[in-house]
Scaffold this active site. Structure first.
Site, mmCIF file in Angstrom:
data_model
loop_
_atom_site.group_PDB
_atom_site.id
_atom_site.type_symbol
_atom_site.label_atom_id
_atom_site.label_comp_id
_atom_site.label_asym_id
_atom_site.label_seq_id
_atom_site.Cartn_x
_atom_site.Cartn_y
_atom_site.Cartn_z
ATOM 1 N N HIS A 112 -12.318 4.344 -2.065
ATOM 2 C CA HIS A 112 -12.167 5.599 -1.310
ATOM 3 C C HIS A 112 -12.328 6.757 -2.310
ATOM 4 O O HIS A 112 -11.984 6.603 -3.490
ATOM 5 C CB HIS A 112 -10.755 5.604 -0.715
ATOM 6 C CG HIS A 112 -10.450 6.715 0.230
ATOM 7 N ND1 HIS A 112 -10.143 7.986 -0.185
ATOM 8 C CD2 HIS A 112 -10.384 6.744 1.578
ATOM 9 C CE1 HIS A 112 -9.884 8.746 0.877
ATOM 10 N NE2 HIS A 112 -10.030 8.017 1.961
ATOM 11 N N ASP A 133 -4.582 0.848 -5.690
ATOM 12 C CA ASP A 133 -4.561 1.735 -4.533
ATOM 13 C C ASP A 133 -4.245 0.844 -3.335
ATOM 14 O O ASP A 133 -5.093 0.073 -2.882
ATOM 15 C CB ASP A 133 -5.944 2.404 -4.389
ATOM 16 C CG ASP A 133 -6.111 3.097 -3.034
ATOM 17 O OD1 ASP A 133 -5.231 2.952 -2.173
ATOM 18 O OD2 ASP A 133 -7.153 3.767 -2.850
ATOM 19 N N GLN A 136 -4.379 0.730 2.119
ATOM 20 C CA GLN A 136 -4.565 -0.222 3.225
ATOM 21 C C GLN A 136 -3.830 -1.531 2.946
ATOM 22 O O GLN A 136 -3.262 -2.140 3.844
ATOM 23 C CB GLN A 136 -6.068 -0.517 3.431
ATOM 24 C CG GLN A 136 -6.936 0.705 3.670
ATOM 25 C CD GLN A 136 -6.631 1.434 4.976
ATOM 26 O OE1 GLN A 136 -6.072 0.873 5.907
ATOM 27 N NE2 GLN A 136 -6.986 2.706 5.042
ATOM 28 N N LYS A 187 0.147 5.493 6.686
ATOM 29 C CA LYS A 187 -0.641 4.311 7.086
ATOM 30 C C LYS A 187 0.268 3.100 7.252
ATOM 31 O O LYS A 187 -0.167 2.022 7.600
ATOM 32 C CB LYS A 187 -1.731 4.021 6.038
ATOM 33 C CG LYS A 187 -2.770 5.152 5.946
ATOM 34 C CD LYS A 187 -3.865 4.783 4.991
ATOM 35 C CE LYS A 187 -4.656 5.978 4.500
ATOM 36 N NZ LYS A 187 -5.597 6.490 5.486
ATOM 37 N N CYS A 198 -14.912 8.536 3.776
ATOM 38 C CA CYS A 198 -14.586 8.928 2.393
ATOM 39 C C CYS A 198 -15.033 7.866 1.399
ATOM 40 O O CYS A 198 -14.346 7.623 0.390
ATOM 41 C CB CYS A 198 -13.101 9.232 2.208
ATOM 42 S SG CYS A 198 -12.531 10.548 3.256
HETATM 43 N N1 PLP Z 1 -7.342 4.888 -0.526
HETATM 44 C C1 PLP Z 1 -7.701 4.188 0.567
HETATM 45 C C2 PLP Z 1 -8.161 2.768 0.415
HETATM 46 C C3 PLP Z 1 -7.629 4.790 1.830
HETATM 47 O O1 PLP Z 1 -7.979 4.099 2.912
HETATM 48 C C4 PLP Z 1 -7.183 6.135 1.936
HETATM 49 C C5 PLP Z 1 -7.186 6.813 3.223
HETATM 50 O O2 PLP Z 1 -7.865 6.439 4.148
HETATM 51 C C6 PLP Z 1 -6.800 6.800 0.765
HETATM 52 C C7 PLP Z 1 -6.905 6.146 -0.445
HETATM 53 C C8 PLP Z 1 -6.288 8.203 0.810
HETATM 54 O O3 PLP Z 1 -5.068 8.238 1.512
HETATM 55 P P1 PLP Z 1 -4.375 9.619 1.876
HETATM 56 O O4 PLP Z 1 -5.414 10.419 2.615
HETATM 57 O O5 PLP Z 1 -3.224 9.236 2.746
HETATM 58 O O6 PLP Z 1 -3.967 10.268 0.618
#
Ligand code: PLP
Length: 413
Positions: free
Chosen positions: A127, A207, A210, A233, A370
């Site tokens: 992401h 990270d 998910q 999430k 993203c």
């Molecule tokens: N990393 C992953 C794998 C994600 O799916 C997301 C959001 O969809 C993020 C990072 C960023 O999360 P946030 O927008 O809650 O900071």
């Protein structure tokens, strides 16, 4: 297996709506909503600085949520959690502090002792939240930014000597990888990277935006140096998440945001800072959201078995349903995948798919999610994505596939 669907008031309040956008944000159980409301209606005071009982009580609640979050993610005795707005903010914090020359990382991570050019390893599947902060840090500090390559289905796909070649040329200091892709649902096999990071003495970051929902057990087994996730999430209010890691290591890191709440002493020309985690929590915290996160973690903990079983069942069901309907989704060949489907109808733009499904009250997401680098590897500019969680039913999967057939008919595909 008891259905957890009734815990989510959104379902009753939106009859007929099929919500398949949980990878963007999950629905919230009543307890996590009530906790947010309770804070504002009954407590509503600031934490840490109050001498009165109400403030002390809110502070105690926040600190007990911190412990719950830490225990949910790690067995590490020295573990603690820094509250941040979410995964994005958490990764920005780490990107800043793990590359700052003011951090004292040599004692913990041998790679910081090497004179070779420092490098950060991420993957093409990440992401933007796990790419852009590292790009900024790499550019500022003169680090190399390296990528684990992926194939056209989104699977990690690297030669056997990939890591040893990196080791030969660089001082690999930071490995930051997502446990699960928000596009393909692939649960990446991070074990080889964890092992390499431990052997080299690099910082290993996961990270878990998910993965914390769909693969919490794998996350615990990986024991990253830092885990970053977003509460929203995982059933809590938005605007809250955490960086979970060792307190000793966090204490050795340079601070990032300055302000009230994180200082020990402020002189005219310098300041001294509190210990971790508070040294990273400048300014007023999202207190109500932290209350909500506490209840979300309790929910995820209490129903961990049901959540896991549902994840496997709905994934098996949806895999078969997509297959039967002849709808191609990405992530084929992955050893482990779950609950997230990026699919295509050749010749129909994902935005048109999303709009036509919305007319049938089915909420999916369309776009690059993203993940522009991943999109390029998949050979598309966007995908339609249906992502599932514990409140979704097999009937809803059937509705989605019927909806997709309807879209195909309209476009005569
Ligand atoms: N990393 C992953 C794998 C994600 O799916 C997301 C959001 O969809 C993020 C990072 C960023 O999360 P946030 O927008 O809650 O900071």
């Amino acid at each position: 297996m008891a259905s957890l669907r009734n815990f989510f008031p959104f379902i009753q309040n939106n009859p007929g709506v099929v919500y398949f956008d949980s990878a963007a944000t999950s629905l919230k159980p009543q307890s996590a909503i009530d906790a947010l409301l309770h804070y504002h209606t009954h407590e509503s005071v600031n934490i840490h600085r109050g001498v009165y009982k109400l403030s002390q009580h809110a502070t105690d609640t926040v600190e007990s949520v911190r412990q719950k979050v830490t225990r949910f993610v790690t067995d590490e005795k020295d573990g603690t959690s820094v509250f941040v707005r979410g995964t994005t903010e958490g990764l920005n914090l780490l990107a800043h502090s793990l590359t700052s020359p003011k951090s004292h990382l040599k004692d913990f991570f041998a790679a910081y002792q090497s004179d070779k050019k420092p490098a950060i390893l991420i993957s093409e599947s990440e992401h933007h939240a796990n790419i852009v902060p590292w790009q900024i840090a790499a550019e500022r500090m003169g680090y190399a930014l390296l990528y684990v390559p992926i194939d056209s289905e989104g699977n990690f796909n690297y030669p056997v000597d990939f890591l040893s070649r990196i080791e030969a040329s660089y001082s690999l200091r930071i490995v930051s990888l997502s446990l699960q892709s928000n596009v393909t649902g692939i649960v990446h096999d991070l074990a080889p990277f964890r092992e390499a990071a431990k052997r080299i003495g690099a910082v290993f970051i996961v990270d878990a935006a998910q993965g914390i929902l769909h693969a919490p057990q794998t996350l615990r087994e990986l024991q990253p140096d830092f885990t970053v996730f977003s509460g929203h999430k995982l059933f809590s209010a938005t605007g809250i998440g955490a960086v979970v890691g060792s307190k000793r290591v966090l204490d050795s890191l340079d601070v990032w945001q300055g302000g009230g709440g994180m200082i020990n002493l402020v002189e005219k020309d310098h300041s001294t800072y509190l210990e971790a985690p508070t040294r990273f929590e400048a300014g007023t915290q999202a207190v109500g959201e932290i209350f909500s996160l506490g209840k979300a973690i309790e929910f995820a903990d209490e129903y961990a078995r049901e959540i896991h079983a549902h994840d496997r069942e709905i994934t098996a069901y949806a895999d078969a349903a997509f297959e039967k309907a002849g709808i191609r989704f990405f992530g084929k060949g992955a050893k482990t995948r779950s609950a997230i489907y990026s699919f295509e109808i050749p010749g129909v733009h994902p935005h048109d798919i999303g709009t036509l499904l919305d007319e049938q009250m089915i909420c999916i997401r369309a776009g690059h999610h993203c993940c522009q680098i991943l999109m390029r590897a998949l050979g598309v500019s966007a995908t339609a994505r249906a992502s599932m969680s514990v409140y979704n039913t097999q009937d809803e999967v059937d509705k989605l596939l019927e909806g997709i057939q309807h879209v195909k008919k309209i476009f005569r595909k």
